[in-house]
Design an enzyme around this catalytic site. Structure first.
Site: not given
Length: 256
Positions: A152, A156
């Site tokens: 994750y 980002k």
């Protein structure tokens, strides 16, 4: 005049959490809002909440054809497109990289990154016509990392890099590209997660304490920053990944 008066804004992931807060804030700021959600029931609920003339669309942002159809419908309905807010995101799984499966990796990359490729591919001609703007919902973890959240965090970090590169590429067209970087946000999903912890009160105290300003915010805090970045008040701001974090990037370093 309200900050987004008559601007046509398309936001993905607009039926819950930060996305829903942004939808409501954009409506309040005078925009005509089109929002994409994955579940028809939630799209219907949000549409009922905000009413006409706004437009709810049930679509999968990882499907190129569905994104193309959604953007065509927005332009057909409103006659223009002034902004795209790439907000749809997937946060699971929470684990180190070596335990991340191929399927989990691919899902994160598809939702958090490839969806931006699709919205820009089909939205670019319309944004060029209006000298519009693009906004990404990124995350502070893309800058500082996060324990047990490697894949994750990687997506980002990539979104933050995309923000800069897209700002360079599209500046000649008058298109601004920015991102917002929340830390923790007290969405319904996070509230449920807190209650699932062994000592919910301790977890909640932690989430409040890492923010220098003393509390974990709700989505309206992020939405207010998004309204600004999409408005003409931010007309000379591009290529920026703006922390809307209450100083969490500093607070996590404190000894508590």
């Amino acid at each position: 005049m309200r900050a987004l008066q008559e601007k046509v804004i398309l936001i993905t992931g607009g039926t819950a959490g930060i996305g829903l807060s942004c939808v409501k804030a954009y409506v309040d700021a005078g925009a005509k809002v089109a929002f994409i959600g994955l579940e028809q029931e939630l799209v219907n609920d949000t549409q009922q909440l905000i009413g006409a003339p706004h437009l709810g669309i049930c679509a999968d942002v990882t499907n190129a054809a569905e994104v193309e159809e959604a953007i065509a419908l927005v332009v057909q309905t409103f006659g223009r497109l002034d902004a795209i807010h790439n907000n749809a995101g997937l946060a699971s799984p929470s684990k180190p990289l070596h335990l991340t499966t191929d399927e989990e990796w691919e899902n994160l990359m598809q939702v958090n990154l490839k969806s931006i490729l699709f919205t820009m591919r089909y939205g670019y001609p319309h944004l060029k016509n209006t000298k519009g703007c693009v906004l990404h919902t990124s995350s502070l973890v893309g800058e500082i990392g996060q324990e047990n959240h490697a894949a994750y965090s990687a997506t980002k970090g990539a979104v933050n890099a995309l923000t800069k590169s897209m700002a360079i590429d599209y500046a000649a067209d008058g298109i601004r590209v920015n991102a917002v970087l929340p830390a923790a946000v007290m969405t319904p999903m996070l509230k449920n997660w807190v209650q699932e912890q062994a000592v919910p009160e301790r977890t909640l105290n932690f989430l409040n304490d890492i923010h220098l300003l003393g509390y974990c915010p709700e989505g309206d805090v992020i939405a207010d920053a998004c309204v600004f970045l999409l408005s003409d008040n931010a007309r000379f701001i591009t290529g920026v990944s703006l922390p809307v974090s209450g100083g969490a990037e500093l607070g996590y370093r404190r000894n508590t």
